[in-house]
Enzyme design. Sequence first.
Site, PDB file in Angstrom:
ATOM      1  N   LYS A 112      58.902  38.895  44.237  1.00  0.00           N
ATOM      2  CA  LYS A 112      57.880  39.755  43.624  1.00  0.00           C
ATOM      3  C   LYS A 112      57.072  40.498  44.672  1.00  0.00           C
ATOM      4  O   LYS A 112      56.678  41.647  44.459  1.00  0.00           O
ATOM      5  CB  LYS A 112      56.935  38.932  42.736  1.00  0.00           C
ATOM      6  CG  LYS A 112      57.584  38.519  41.438  1.00  0.00           C
ATOM      7  CD  LYS A 112      56.555  38.155  40.387  1.00  0.00           C
ATOM      8  CE  LYS A 112      57.242  37.814  39.078  1.00  0.00           C
ATOM      9  NZ  LYS A 112      56.383  37.190  38.101  1.00  0.00           N
ATOM     10  N   LYS A 195      68.900  39.049  37.111  1.00  0.00           N
ATOM     11  CA  LYS A 195      68.339  38.450  35.891  1.00  0.00           C
ATOM     12  C   LYS A 195      67.843  39.532  34.926  1.00  0.00           C
ATOM     13  O   LYS A 195      67.282  40.532  35.366  1.00  0.00           O
ATOM     14  CB  LYS A 195      67.151  37.578  36.330  1.00  0.00           C
ATOM     15  CG  LYS A 195      66.580  36.678  35.299  1.00  0.00           C
ATOM     16  CD  LYS A 195      65.392  35.907  35.875  1.00  0.00           C
ATOM     17  CE  LYS A 195      64.150  36.773  35.927  1.00  0.00           C
ATOM     18  NZ  LYS A 195      62.895  36.036  36.161  1.00  0.00           N
ATOM     19  N   LYS A 198      61.779  41.715  31.908  1.00  0.00           N
ATOM     20  CA  LYS A 198      60.934  42.712  31.259  1.00  0.00           C
ATOM     21  C   LYS A 198      60.472  43.759  32.258  1.00  0.00           C
ATOM     22  O   LYS A 198      60.060  44.846  31.878  1.00  0.00           O
ATOM     23  CB  LYS A 198      59.659  42.144  30.630  1.00  0.00           C
ATOM     24  CG  LYS A 198      59.452  40.678  30.487  1.00  0.00           C
ATOM     25  CD  LYS A 198      58.081  40.405  29.815  1.00  0.00           C
ATOM     26  CE  LYS A 198      57.854  38.947  29.485  1.00  0.00           C
ATOM     27  NZ  LYS A 198      57.231  38.130  30.476  1.00  0.00           N
TER      28      LYS A 198
HETATM   29  P1  TYM Z   1      58.043  34.352  32.195  1.00  0.00           P
HETATM   30  O1  TYM Z   1      56.941  34.978  31.394  1.00  0.00           O
HETATM   31  O2  TYM Z   1      58.612  35.159  33.308  1.00  0.00           O
HETATM   32  O3  TYM Z   1      59.230  33.925  31.263  1.00  0.00           O
HETATM   33  C1  TYM Z   1      59.046  33.087  30.112  1.00  0.00           C
HETATM   34  C2  TYM Z   1      60.244  32.168  29.964  1.00  0.00           C
HETATM   35  O4  TYM Z   1      61.446  32.924  29.823  1.00  0.00           O
HETATM   36  C3  TYM Z   1      62.429  32.458  30.753  1.00  0.00           C
HETATM   37  N1  TYM Z   1      63.254  33.591  31.167  1.00  0.00           N
HETATM   38  C4  TYM Z   1      64.599  33.603  31.116  1.00  0.00           C
HETATM   39  N2  TYM Z   1      65.487  32.688  30.725  1.00  0.00           N
HETATM   40  C5  TYM Z   1      66.800  33.023  30.784  1.00  0.00           C
HETATM   41  N3  TYM Z   1      67.252  34.219  31.225  1.00  0.00           N
HETATM   42  C6  TYM Z   1      66.390  35.178  31.636  1.00  0.00           C
HETATM   43  N4  TYM Z   1      66.842  36.374  32.047  1.00  0.00           N
HETATM   44  C7  TYM Z   1      64.992  34.891  31.600  1.00  0.00           C
HETATM   45  N5  TYM Z   1      63.867  35.602  31.921  1.00  0.00           N
HETATM   46  C8  TYM Z   1      62.827  34.781  31.651  1.00  0.00           C
HETATM   47  C9  TYM Z   1      61.620  31.896  31.913  1.00  0.00           C
HETATM   48  O5  TYM Z   1      62.360  30.964  32.661  1.00  0.00           O
HETATM   49  C10 TYM Z   1      60.446  31.253  31.191  1.00  0.00           C
HETATM   50  O6  TYM Z   1      60.791  29.966  30.743  1.00  0.00           O
HETATM   51  N6  TYM Z   1      55.721  31.212  35.301  1.00  0.00           N
HETATM   52  C11 TYM Z   1      56.212  31.357  33.956  1.00  0.00           C
HETATM   53  C12 TYM Z   1      55.145  31.172  32.888  1.00  0.00           C
HETATM   54  C13 TYM Z   1      54.376  29.895  32.991  1.00  0.00           C
HETATM   55  C14 TYM Z   1      54.858  28.605  32.649  1.00  0.00           C
HETATM   56  C15 TYM Z   1      53.747  27.726  32.885  1.00  0.00           C
HETATM   57  C16 TYM Z   1      56.077  28.107  32.184  1.00  0.00           C
HETATM   58  C17 TYM Z   1      53.098  29.771  33.400  1.00  0.00           C
HETATM   59  N7  TYM Z   1      52.701  28.448  33.336  1.00  0.00           N
HETATM   60  C18 TYM Z   1      53.874  26.360  32.666  1.00  0.00           C
HETATM   61  C19 TYM Z   1      56.184  26.743  31.961  1.00  0.00           C
HETATM   62  C20 TYM Z   1      55.094  25.867  32.194  1.00  0.00           C
HETATM   63  C21 TYM Z   1      56.754  32.778  33.793  1.00  0.00           C
HETATM   64  O7  TYM Z   1      56.372  33.686  34.505  1.00  0.00           O
HETATM   65  O8  TYM Z   1      57.575  32.933  32.740  1.00  0.00           O
END
Ligand code: TYM
Length: 334
Positions: A112, A195, A198
């Site tokens: 990032k 990957k 968004k």
């Molecule tokens: P975020 O907002 O990027 O994504 C949310 C969830 O979607 C999953 N994900 C995917 N899974 C499969 N293929 C993909 N292309 C893909 N893109 C996203 C992510 O693995 C995630 O599970 N840091 C985290 C948010 C967070 C969090 C937490 C998660 C903050 N605190 C505590 C678990 C526990 C994030 O940025 O997710």
Amino acid sequence: MARIFSGIQPTGIATLGNYLGALRNWVALQEGEDEGIYCLVDLHAITVFQDPAALREQTRQMAALLLACGIDPERSVLFHQSAVSAHARLGWIFNCVARMGWLKRMTQFKDKAGKDQEAVSTGLFVYPNLMAADIHAYHATKVPVGDDQLQHIELANDIAEKFNHDFGVAFFPRIEAVVQKESARVMSLRDGTKKMSKSDPSDMSRINMTDTADVIAQKIKKAKTDPEPLPEHVKDLEGRPEARNLVGIYAAIMGQKPHEVLHQFAGSGFGPFKQRLADVLVAHVEPIGRRTREYLADPTALDHVLQAGARKAEAIAEPIVREAERLVGFLPRG
Ligand code: TYM
């Protein structure tokens, strides 16, 4: 009964990757015994500048989408992170527990921040400490995520272990990632080695969960592929990342294994396969988009759902974080 915690950033519109990698599992887990706590992580979102009005809008949009996917606020706790101060307070304590070296190894930070690490916010660097706090503030032990979050979960365990060790307690439990093997990493429709995200500049690289039937069909039709027909065996998908990704998406949506999909489509060119894939995606995704728009039509009701969720979340997290504050040596709040 175990406690489940997971989060999603309310930035942009959730993609099929978010859905298959995480959201769908959150909904499925509601059928079990465990208590689910699901958080719209707006504190995480602002590690990169967000237009305030857009952040408010996108937080409601993500809440609407989670409800549309089937998160039931009677059975699960659904709320926005900034409404529960325990996250930020424990996050600060963890900033003082985690080591610079640990955070410097985080591949997501490196991705990032890109080449100009000096210019990114300090919040982006300590982001994984806040994520650890999100989970540990609830003594949650199961975390359903896609595989891009695994390194952060390991770090959360390292932080908990060091906290327990430094203060001579067994206060924070070990946590375990719950990863759906077939859809742990859904890839971009334009490049099967990247990957689905968004934040990808190309909208054609992803299916947004609010895309209409026409848009979904168009994106699948245009998805990158290779000239070979689909093979008979899964191992022959190796070196064909785009083909593997489309087969994986089809398998995940249909609840099949990739070998079952190949059994059905082996020898077929991508034309007919893509047509089928578009049909099943439309059947699955379009109703979710429609329900999301219905929920969004009443923003006040959405705010109330989140506020009620925040009160439930606070009731769980507050005593845990107060105890952490006591262990660290802070005087009681009174
Ligand atoms: P975020 O907002 O990027 O994504 C949310 C969830 O979607 C999953 N994900 C995917 N899974 C499969 N293929 C993909 N292309 C893909 N893109 C996203 C992510 O693995 C995630 O599970 N840091 C985290 C948010 C967070 C969090 C937490 C998660 C903050 N605190 C505590 C678990 C526990 C994030 O940025 O997710």
